[in-house]
Design a protein around this motif. Structure first.
Motif, PDB file in Angstrom:
ATOM      1  N   LEU A 126       4.323   1.102   2.264  1.00 48.22           N
ATOM      2  CA  LEU A 126       3.960   0.403   2.868  1.00 48.22           C
ATOM      3  C   LEU A 126       4.132  -1.703   2.318  1.00 48.22           C
ATOM      4  O   LEU A 126       2.914  -1.844   1.834  1.00 48.22           O
ATOM      5  CB  LEU A 126       2.513   0.117   3.487  1.00 48.22           C
ATOM      6  CG  LEU A 126       2.392  -0.094   5.109  1.00 48.22           C
ATOM      7  CD1 LEU A 126       3.405  -0.391   5.887  1.00 48.22           C
ATOM      8  CD2 LEU A 126       1.465  -0.546   5.289  1.00 48.22           C
ATOM      9  N   VAL A 182       2.866  -4.841   3.195  1.00 47.96           N
ATOM     10  CA  VAL A 182       2.661  -5.124   4.347  1.00 47.96           C
ATOM     11  C   VAL A 182       2.647  -6.907   3.682  1.00 47.96           C
ATOM     12  O   VAL A 182       2.566  -7.850   4.949  1.00 47.96           O
ATOM     13  CB  VAL A 182       0.413  -4.981   3.346  1.00 47.96           C
ATOM     14  CG1 VAL A 182       0.414  -6.423   4.574  1.00 47.96           C
ATOM     15  CG2 VAL A 182       0.278  -3.608   4.145  1.00 47.96           C
ATOM     16  N   PHE A 219       1.053  -1.179   0.072  1.00 52.43           N
ATOM     17  CA  PHE A 219       0.418   0.335  -0.312  1.00 52.43           C
ATOM     18  C   PHE A 219       0.742   1.002   0.265  1.00 52.43           C
ATOM     19  O   PHE A 219       1.525   1.532   0.564  1.00 52.43           O
ATOM     20  CB  PHE A 219      -1.158   0.249   1.248  1.00 52.43           C
ATOM     21  CG  PHE A 219      -1.692  -0.857   1.471  1.00 52.43           C
ATOM     22  CD1 PHE A 219      -3.494  -0.715   1.266  1.00 52.43           C
ATOM     23  CD2 PHE A 219      -1.911  -2.279   2.307  1.00 52.43           C
ATOM     24  CE1 PHE A 219      -4.178  -2.131   0.608  1.00 52.43           C
ATOM     25  CE2 PHE A 219      -3.323  -2.783   2.392  1.00 52.43           C
ATOM     26  CZ  PHE A 219      -3.940  -3.177   1.519  1.00 52.43           C
ATOM     27  N   GLU A 234     -12.903 -13.705  10.535  1.00 53.25           N
ATOM     28  CA  GLU A 234     -13.088 -13.177  11.699  1.00 53.25           C
ATOM     29  C   GLU A 234     -14.689 -13.119  11.512  1.00 53.25           C
ATOM     30  O   GLU A 234     -14.755 -11.749  12.305  1.00 53.25           O
ATOM     31  CB  GLU A 234     -12.354 -11.947  11.959  1.00 53.25           C
ATOM     32  CG  GLU A 234     -11.116 -11.261  11.717  1.00 53.25           C
ATOM     33  CD  GLU A 234     -10.484 -11.234  13.240  1.00 53.25           C
ATOM     34  OE1 GLU A 234     -10.574 -11.519  14.341  1.00 53.25           O
ATOM     35  OE2 GLU A 234      -8.807 -11.053  13.079  1.00 53.25           O
ATOM     36  N   PRO A 261      -1.317 -11.869  14.212  1.00 44.66           N
ATOM     37  CA  PRO A 261      -1.850 -10.866  15.542  1.00 44.66           C
ATOM     38  C   PRO A 261      -2.567  -9.764  14.993  1.00 44.66           C
ATOM     39  O   PRO A 261      -1.858 -10.098  13.271  1.00 44.66           O
ATOM     40  CB  PRO A 261      -0.357  -9.973  15.940  1.00 44.66           C
ATOM     41  CG  PRO A 261       0.710 -11.073  15.311  1.00 44.66           C
ATOM     42  CD  PRO A 261       0.061 -12.469  15.021  1.00 44.66           C
ATOM     43  N   SER A 262      -2.716  -8.814  15.065  1.00 49.56           N
ATOM     44  CA  SER A 262      -3.968  -7.686  14.412  1.00 49.56           C
ATOM     45  C   SER A 262      -2.589  -7.037  13.277  1.00 49.56           C
ATOM     46  O   SER A 262      -0.986  -7.037  13.909  1.00 49.56           O
ATOM     47  CB  SER A 262      -4.155  -6.674  15.723  1.00 49.56           C
ATOM     48  OG  SER A 262      -4.770  -5.678  14.628  1.00 49.56           O
ATOM     49  N   GLY A 263      -2.831  -6.811  12.746  1.00 49.61           N
ATOM     50  CA  GLY A 263      -2.324  -6.197  11.032  1.00 49.61           C
ATOM     51  C   GLY A 263      -0.654  -6.537  10.979  1.00 49.61           C
ATOM     52  O   GLY A 263      -0.303  -6.261   9.569  1.00 49.61           O
ATOM     53  N   CYS A 264      -0.894  -7.960  10.781  1.00 56.90           N
ATOM     54  CA  CYS A 264       0.155  -8.964   9.765  1.00 56.90           C
ATOM     55  C   CYS A 264       0.285  -9.166   8.928  1.00 56.90           C
ATOM     56  O   CYS A 264       0.963 -10.089   8.091  1.00 56.90           O
ATOM     57  CB  CYS A 264       0.338 -10.644  11.120  1.00 56.90           C
ATOM     58  SG  CYS A 264      -0.855 -11.202  10.587  1.00 56.90           S
ATOM     59  N   GLY A 265      -1.295  -8.972   8.253  1.00 50.58           N
ATOM     60  CA  GLY A 265      -1.349  -9.006   7.295  1.00 50.58           C
ATOM     61  C   GLY A 265      -2.561  -9.747   6.452  1.00 50.58           C
ATOM     62  O   GLY A 265      -2.735 -10.372   4.984  1.00 50.58           O
ATOM     63  N   LYS A 266      -3.217 -10.393   7.224  1.00 51.71           N
ATOM     64  CA  LYS A 266      -4.400 -11.845   7.479  1.00 51.71           C
ATOM     65  C   LYS A 266      -5.520 -11.531   6.307  1.00 51.71           C
ATOM     66  O   LYS A 266      -6.070 -12.542   4.772  1.00 51.71           O
ATOM     67  CB  LYS A 266      -4.204 -12.551   8.478  1.00 51.71           C
ATOM     68  CG  LYS A 266      -5.038 -11.645   9.378  1.00 51.71           C
ATOM     69  CD  LYS A 266      -4.804 -12.727  10.574  1.00 51.71           C
ATOM     70  CE  LYS A 266      -5.741 -11.871  11.976  1.00 51.71           C
ATOM     71  NZ  LYS A 266      -5.158 -10.660  12.242  1.00 51.71           N
ATOM     72  N   SER A 267      -6.135 -10.227   6.420  1.00 51.92           N
ATOM     73  CA  SER A 267      -7.055  -9.254   6.115  1.00 51.92           C
ATOM     74  C   SER A 267      -6.625  -9.212   4.611  1.00 51.92           C
ATOM     75  O   SER A 267      -7.417  -9.656   3.791  1.00 51.92           O
ATOM     76  CB  SER A 267      -7.699  -8.999   6.693  1.00 51.92           C
ATOM     77  OG  SER A 267      -8.216  -9.402   7.741  1.00 51.92           O
ATOM     78  N   THR A 268      -5.696  -8.881   4.391  1.00 55.55           N
ATOM     79  CA  THR A 268      -5.111  -8.437   3.115  1.00 55.55           C
ATOM     80  C   THR A 268      -5.073  -9.718   2.115  1.00 55.55           C
ATOM     81  O   THR A 268      -5.676 -10.188   0.751  1.00 55.55           O
ATOM     82  CB  THR A 268      -3.923  -7.715   3.298  1.00 55.55           C
ATOM     83  OG1 THR A 268      -4.025  -6.807   4.197  1.00 55.55           O
ATOM     84  CG2 THR A 268      -3.531  -7.283   1.672  1.00 55.55           C
TER      85      THR A 268
HETATM   86  N1  LIG Z   1      -6.628  -0.015   1.727  1.00 53.17           N
HETATM   87  C1  LIG Z   1      -5.492   0.050   3.030  1.00 53.17           C
HETATM   88  N2  LIG Z   1      -4.330   0.772   2.516  1.00 53.17           N
HETATM   89  C2  LIG Z   1      -3.216   1.422   3.635  1.00 53.17           C
HETATM   90  N3  LIG Z   1      -2.505   0.371   4.257  1.00 53.17           N
HETATM   91  C3  LIG Z   1      -3.640  -0.517   4.697  1.00 53.17           C
HETATM   92  C4  LIG Z   1      -4.501  -0.986   3.842  1.00 53.17           C
HETATM   93  N4  LIG Z   1      -5.232  -2.067   4.524  1.00 53.17           N
HETATM   94  C5  LIG Z   1      -4.447  -2.640   5.334  1.00 53.17           C
HETATM   95  N5  LIG Z   1      -2.975  -1.645   5.394  1.00 53.17           N
HETATM   96  C6  LIG Z   1      -1.979  -2.356   6.526  1.00 53.17           C
HETATM   97  O1  LIG Z   1      -2.197  -2.955   5.857  1.00 53.17           O
HETATM   98  C7  LIG Z   1      -1.116  -4.246   7.371  1.00 53.17           C
HETATM   99  C8  LIG Z   1      -2.189  -5.250   7.528  1.00 53.17           C
HETATM  100  O2  LIG Z   1      -3.174  -5.548   7.251  1.00 53.17           O
HETATM  101  P1  LIG Z   1      -4.030  -6.950   7.950  1.00 53.17           P
HETATM  102  O3  LIG Z   1      -6.273  -5.987   7.793  1.00 53.17           O
HETATM  103  O4  LIG Z   1      -4.366  -7.640   6.784  1.00 53.17           O
HETATM  104  O5  LIG Z   1      -3.961  -6.626   8.586  1.00 53.17           O
HETATM  105  P2  LIG Z   1      -4.376  -8.196   9.575  1.00 53.17           P
HETATM  106  O6  LIG Z   1      -3.856  -8.717   9.746  1.00 53.17           O
HETATM  107  O7  LIG Z   1      -5.885  -8.691   9.342  1.00 53.17           O
HETATM  108  O8  LIG Z   1      -5.595  -7.021  10.842  1.00 53.17           O
HETATM  109  P3  LIG Z   1      -6.478  -7.392  11.771  1.00 53.17           P
HETATM  110  O9  LIG Z   1      -6.784  -8.849  12.617  1.00 53.17           O
HETATM  111  O10 LIG Z   1      -6.227  -6.483  12.604  1.00 53.17           O
HETATM  112  O11 LIG Z   1      -7.976  -6.845  11.248  1.00 53.17           O
HETATM  113  C9  LIG Z   1      -2.123  -3.277   8.563  1.00 53.17           C
HETATM  114  O12 LIG Z   1      -0.523  -2.085   8.768  1.00 53.17           O
HETATM  115  C10 LIG Z   1      -2.674  -2.332   7.945  1.00 53.17           C
HETATM  116  O13 LIG Z   1      -2.652  -1.187   8.764  1.00 53.17           O
END
Ligand SMILES: Nc1ncnc2c1ncn2[C@@H]1O[C@H](COP(=O)(O)OP(=O)(O)OP(=O)(O)O)[C@@H](O)[C@H]1O
Length: 333
Positions: free
Chosen positions: A16, A18, A13, A159, A37-44
């Motif tokens: 950044l 990810v 992004f 989730e 953990p939160s922010g590790c990129g799994k939702s992405t």
């Molecule tokens: N559209 C976007 N633009 C910029 N950064 C993004 C975007 N979507 C996600 N990120 C960043 O990418 C990283 C991973 O986000 P992601 O949602 O994949 O994490 P996650 O592991 O699913 O966390 P959570 O459990 O908190 O949902 C985070 O640092 C987030 O801030």
């Protein structure tokens, strides 16, 4: 049914990064839980599989077909989100049938498939209700119903249980596992909850900082974590990690021992500790302990275990359950 392969998937992004480069195979018909953990990129990663986000690099194969630039609706996947996003003015039946209506399916077919999904999810008595007249668990079942009617090859869950209370989460874990057995579809489930990963997955993918740390069956990861991250992430209470002299005596920079793999006794053991605090859970007693060198440990003992706060106890680690690490990685031999 379909396997999903991620080949060298990268995602940035802006500046950044990810996901640096993820390689992952999700076997046909598996229940794969991506945990971290939160922010590790799994939702992405899940959104990239769904086609809601485009990867910066790499390819996605579903059923061995390259779908990297295929429209989300054409991928044979259906996603269930944490927020159920039901339409408040529609009944349960209309909510479940909505994706089919949008796709222009004939009315009779919609009714048929909605009835089938409602039977699977035990929603039949609720079909005429509006979402506001449903409990949180029922709403989540409706959201799952909306995915089921599309008869996808691959279900993606982001989730889905995190808005539910603890008792309902436990119940829904069982229901989702049963649903998986019943449908036999490939399911990819994202969560930060290691209990959901341990209880539902036949394959767990542990992620950390955009990278895949380890992939395997739950008990394989539990018993043979490759890194201290995986060792500490799976299991509650968490694995104890000890350094210094204690670890050196076992030929390691760091050793790990799970709380349930410590035997407590008044006079026999390897380490002497004092009881700082204890939690009586009924079935188990959780002790918070301090070793003579100041390192902290947690031990789980029987429900009727009765060491007092301040008491001195001896701890014996089960030799076959002691993990040895150097530089955060598992040592073999
Ligand atoms: N559209 C976007 N633009 C910029 N950064 C993004 C975007 N979507 C996600 N990120 C960043 O990418 C990283 C991973 O986000 P992601 O949602 O994949 O994490 P996650 O592991 O699913 O966390 P959570 O459990 O908190 O949902 C985070 O640092 C987030 O801030």
């Amino acid at each position: 049914m379909s396997s999903v392969s991620l080949m060298n998937i990268g995602k940035q992004f802006g500046a950044l990064t990810v996901l640096p480069a993820v390689d992952l195979t999700i076997p046909d018909g598996s229940f794969t839980v991506i945990v971290g953990p939160s922010g590790c990129g799994k939702s992405t990663l899940l959104r990239i599989i769904a086609g809601l986000d485009m990867p910066t690099d790499g390819q996605i194969l579903i059923d061995r077909k390259d779908v990297t630039s295929v429209d989300p609706a054409e991928r044979g996947v259906a996603m269930v989100f944490q927020s159920y996003a039901l339409y408040p003015h529609m009944t349960v039946a209309e909510n479940i049938g909505f994706p089919l209506k949008m796709a222009g399916a004939p009315k009779a077919e919609i009714e048929n498939r909605v009835a089938k999904a409602a039977a699977i999810l035990k929603l039949e008595p609720l079909l005429a209700r509006k979402p506001k007249a449903l409990s949180g668990g029922q709403r989540q079942r409706v959201a799952i119903g909306r995915a089921i009617v599309r008869e996808p090859e691959v279900f993606l869950f982001d989730e889905p249980l995190s808005n539910l209370d603890a008792a309902l989460r436990t119940q829904m874990r069982v229901e989702l596992s049963e649903l998986h057995r019943q449908l036999g579809a490939t399911m990819i489930y994202v969560t930060h909850d290691q209990v959901e990963a341990m209880t539902m997955a036949d394959q767990i993918v542990v992620m950390n900082g955009g990278r895949v740390e380890q992939v395997g069956a739950p008990m394989d990861l539990y018993n043979e974590p490759e890194t201290t991250f995986v060792a500490g992430f799976l299991g509650a209470p968490k694995m104890n990690f000890l350094k210094g002299e204690i670890a050196a005596r076992h030929g390691a920079e760091e050793i790990g021992i799970r709380p349930e793999h410590l035997r407590l006794s008044a006079d026999e053991g390897e380490w002497q500790a004092s009881v700082r605090h204890c939690e009586r859970l009924g079935a188990q007693t959780v002790y918070y302990l301090a070793l003579a060198d100041g390192q902290q440990m947690v031990a789980v003992d029987d429900g009727d275990s009765a060491y007092a706060i301040g008491a001195s106890v001896m701890l014996a680690p089960r030799a076959d359950k002691l993990h040895r690490f150097a530089d955060g990685r598992r040592l073999r031999n």
